[in-house]
Design a protein around this motif. Structure first.
Motif, mmCIF file in Angstrom:
data_model
loop_
_atom_site.group_PDB
_atom_site.id
_atom_site.type_symbol
_atom_site.label_atom_id
_atom_site.label_comp_id
_atom_site.label_asym_id
_atom_site.label_seq_id
_atom_site.Cartn_x
_atom_site.Cartn_y
_atom_site.Cartn_z
ATOM 1 N N ASN A 155 2.407 -5.735 8.835
ATOM 2 C CA ASN A 155 2.175 -6.952 8.395
ATOM 3 C C ASN A 155 1.598 -8.792 9.055
ATOM 4 N N ASP A 156 1.184 -7.887 10.253
ATOM 5 C CA ASP A 156 1.021 -8.594 11.538
ATOM 6 C C ASP A 156 -0.891 -8.907 11.548
ATOM 7 N N MET A 157 -1.352 -7.834 9.986
ATOM 8 C CA MET A 157 -2.437 -7.331 10.299
ATOM 9 C C MET A 157 -2.478 -9.107 8.965
ATOM 10 N N LYS A 158 -1.568 -9.398 8.282
ATOM 11 C CA LYS A 158 -2.179 -10.027 6.940
ATOM 12 C C LYS A 158 -3.291 -11.617 7.361
ATOM 13 N N GLY A 159 -4.678 -11.585 6.234
ATOM 14 C CA GLY A 159 -4.976 -12.819 6.956
ATOM 15 C C GLY A 159 -6.292 -12.705 8.526
ATOM 16 N N ARG A 160 -6.310 -11.216 8.715
ATOM 17 C CA ARG A 160 -6.802 -11.330 9.825
ATOM 18 C C ARG A 160 -7.630 -9.960 9.546
ATOM 19 N N THR A 161 -8.672 -9.683 10.212
ATOM 20 C CA THR A 161 -10.077 -8.408 10.009
ATOM 21 C C THR A 161 -9.662 -7.599 10.857
ATOM 22 N N VAL A 162 -9.632 -6.129 10.265
ATOM 23 C CA VAL A 162 -9.972 -4.992 11.080
ATOM 24 C C VAL A 162 -10.598 -4.462 10.654
ATOM 25 N N GLY A 163 -11.189 -3.567 12.198
ATOM 26 C CA GLY A 163 -12.246 -2.377 12.050
ATOM 27 C C GLY A 163 -12.336 -1.249 12.632
ATOM 28 N N SER A 164 -12.591 -0.270 12.164
ATOM 29 C CA SER A 164 -12.814 1.548 12.639
ATOM 30 C C SER A 164 -14.143 1.822 12.561
ATOM 31 N N ASN A 165 -14.062 2.668 12.737
ATOM 32 C CA ASN A 165 -15.194 3.759 13.414
ATOM 33 C C ASN A 165 -15.029 4.794 11.576
ATOM 34 N N THR A 166 -16.970 4.725 10.893
ATOM 35 C CA THR A 166 -16.761 5.326 9.830
ATOM 36 C C THR A 166 -16.596 6.878 10.054
ATOM 37 N N GLY A 167 -15.569 6.898 8.772
ATOM 38 C CA GLY A 167 -15.337 8.075 8.849
ATOM 39 C C GLY A 167 -13.373 8.657 9.260
ATOM 40 N N TYR A 168 -12.782 7.570 10.412
ATOM 41 C CA TYR A 168 -11.347 8.442 10.373
ATOM 42 C C TYR A 168 -10.849 7.839 9.235
ATOM 43 N N PHE A 169 -9.372 9.410 9.350
ATOM 44 C CA PHE A 169 -8.923 8.758 8.477
ATOM 45 C C PHE A 169 -7.287 7.972 8.527
ATOM 46 N N THR A 170 -8.116 7.167 9.502
ATOM 47 C CA THR A 170 -7.204 5.567 8.964
ATOM 48 C C THR A 170 -7.642 4.683 7.628
ATOM 49 N N ILE A 171 -8.837 5.037 7.735
ATOM 50 C CA ILE A 171 -9.285 3.624 7.149
ATOM 51 C C ILE A 171 -8.784 3.757 5.547
ATOM 52 N N PRO A 172 -8.227 4.472 5.164
ATOM 53 C CA PRO A 172 -7.842 4.461 3.561
ATOM 54 C C PRO A 172 -6.717 3.650 3.867
ATOM 55 N N ASP A 173 -6.034 3.614 4.734
ATOM 56 C CA ASP A 173 -4.607 3.068 4.870
ATOM 57 C C ASP A 173 -5.163 1.694 5.303
ATOM 58 N N MET A 174 -5.163 1.180 5.787
ATOM 59 C CA MET A 174 -6.569 0.140 6.475
ATOM 60 C C MET A 174 -6.738 -0.719 4.857
ATOM 61 N N LYS A 175 -7.194 -0.436 4.203
ATOM 62 C CA LYS A 175 -7.943 -0.383 2.984
ATOM 63 C C LYS A 175 -6.419 -0.850 2.144
ATOM 64 N N LYS A 176 -5.142 -0.338 2.356
ATOM 65 C CA LYS A 176 -4.127 -0.333 1.505
ATOM 66 C C LYS A 176 -2.903 -1.549 1.901
ATOM 67 N N ILE A 177 -3.528 -2.262 2.776
ATOM 68 C CA ILE A 177 -2.786 -3.238 3.242
ATOM 69 C C ILE A 177 -2.543 -4.756 3.255
ATOM 70 N N GLU A 178 -1.632 -5.242 2.031
ATOM 71 C CA GLU A 178 -1.785 -6.370 1.205
ATOM 72 C C GLU A 178 -2.257 -7.597 2.542
ATOM 73 N N GLY A 179 -3.191 -8.132 1.382
ATOM 74 C CA GLY A 179 -3.708 -9.356 2.575
ATOM 75 C C GLY A 179 -4.850 -9.658 3.592
ATOM 76 N N VAL A 180 -4.901 -8.586 4.234
ATOM 77 C CA VAL A 180 -6.191 -8.364 4.930
ATOM 78 C C VAL A 180 -7.532 -8.782 5.043
ATOM 79 N N LYS A 181 -7.519 -9.436 5.696
ATOM 80 C CA LYS A 181 -8.905 -10.677 5.545
ATOM 81 C C LYS A 181 -9.870 -9.878 4.708
ATOM 82 N N GLU A 182 -10.682 -8.474 5.469
ATOM 83 C CA GLU A 182 -12.062 -7.264 5.060
ATOM 84 C C GLU A 182 -11.661 -6.189 6.601
#
Length: 321
Positions: A155-182
């Motif tokens: 929830n702390d990530m809502k309204g904020r930008t989040v990044g990672s390296n291409t190919g990381y298996f965490t990316i699908p979950d990051m994209k599912k966070i409701e309200g993440v800016k980018e």
């Protein structure tokens, strides 16, 4: 779980981690009166690929395991060196890429592999896997000025930008966070960290031990890592995993000696200080998972080995007295 978010970092790590000061190997103290040679006390010598040597395969990346001027350094190799000395085995290190590290053990070219590899059920069916060395995975990188200290939630990530390296298996979950800016993806760790430092990115999820080590080597980065609170809706992003070592199933004596040595290191409080020397200081690295996923797979509720490689363990207690 696959090998986690760390499988894509090989080239970037080698380009970044060139600083000096990698720590020294821990010495093993002996009795002033001398001890009975362990090989005699324990019976037959431990079978290894090269008699008298423990051949270790690793990625060659700091802070987990590398060679510096021919000497093994890094968390896993330093811990293994202590155990090998107790078992009267000399340590021989081979560095190679992923997935060659695991295959080297499977094919009989190495006795051991390590370096922040995750336990998973598939690996437990083909290799003997030790108890957890430490627990890692769910950490978020941010600037020192961010208010989060002991934990950060999804929830702390809502309204904020989040990044990672291409190919990381965490990316699908990051994209599912409701309200993440980018959600921003990068080709390498350097580019991602530059954007965090410059304020173009609020949070990043990368290789936690590697980032800890980079921060130790260069405090001017003004970055920190904070553990992420577990959220069952985002298991890939927020769950921790067991970092383990692997040994070929035919080398049961070696497994028994190494695993008992690892338990001894944990019970005597030696793992935490060695991790800390390489910047891995957060106590969460030594906190087990809330639910032991290995029970019923390769461990019973008492921590005993079960499954296809179950055997009566050889007693190496004299080596770790």
């Amino acid at each position: 779980m696959s090998d986690s978010k760390f499988d894509t970092l090989g080239i970037s790590r080698r380009s970044v981690l060139k600083a000096a000061g990698y720590g020294s190997l821990a010495a093993v103290a002996g009795s002033a009166l001398g001890l009975m040679p362990f090989a005699f006390a324990a019976g037959q010598p431990i079978k290894t690929i090269r008699p008298g040597y423990l051949t270790a395969a690793c990625l060659g990346d700091m802070p987990l395991g590398a060679l510096r001027d021919g000497a093994p350094v890094g968390t896993d190799l330093e811990l293994l060196k202590i155990i090998a000395d107790r078992l009267e085995l000399k340590l021989d290190v081979l560095t190679m890429g992923f997935p060659a590290v695991i295959e080297a053990v499977r094919s009989g070219r190495a006795d051991w592999f390590g370096g922040n590899f995750a336990w998973n059920p598939m690996r437990s069916k083909i290799l003997l896997l030790t108890d957890a060395v430490f627990y890692t995975g769910a950490y978020v990188i941010m600037r020192d000025s961010e208010p989060f200290q002991s934990s950060i939630s999804v929830n702390d990530m809502k309204g904020r930008t989040v990044g990672s390296n291409t190919g990381y298996f965490t990316i699908p979950d990051m994209k599912k966070i409701e309200g993440v800016k980018e959600v921003k993806l990068y080709d390498n760790t350097d580019a991602c960290l530059r954007d965090v430092r410059a304020g173009r990115l609020d949070f990043a999820v990368l290789d936690a031990p590697t980032i800890d080590y980079m921060i130790l080597q260069d405090p001017s980065l003004k970055l920190k890592q904070v553990p992420m609170a577990y959220d069952e809706k985002f298991p890939s992003l927020t769950a921790k995993f067991e970092a383990i070592w692997g040994i070929h199933p035919q080398n049961q004596d070696l497994f028994d000696g190494v695993n008992q040595g690892l338990r001894w290191l944990r019970s005597t409080g030696q793992i935490g200080p060695i991790l800390a020397r390489y910047g891995i200081k957060n106590p969460d690295y030594l906190v087990p998972l809330p639910r032991d996923q290995r029970i019923g797979v390769d461990r019973d509720e008492q921590g005993n080995l079960i499954g296809p490689f179950k055997h009566a363990p050889r007693d190496f207690s004299q080596a770790f007295a």
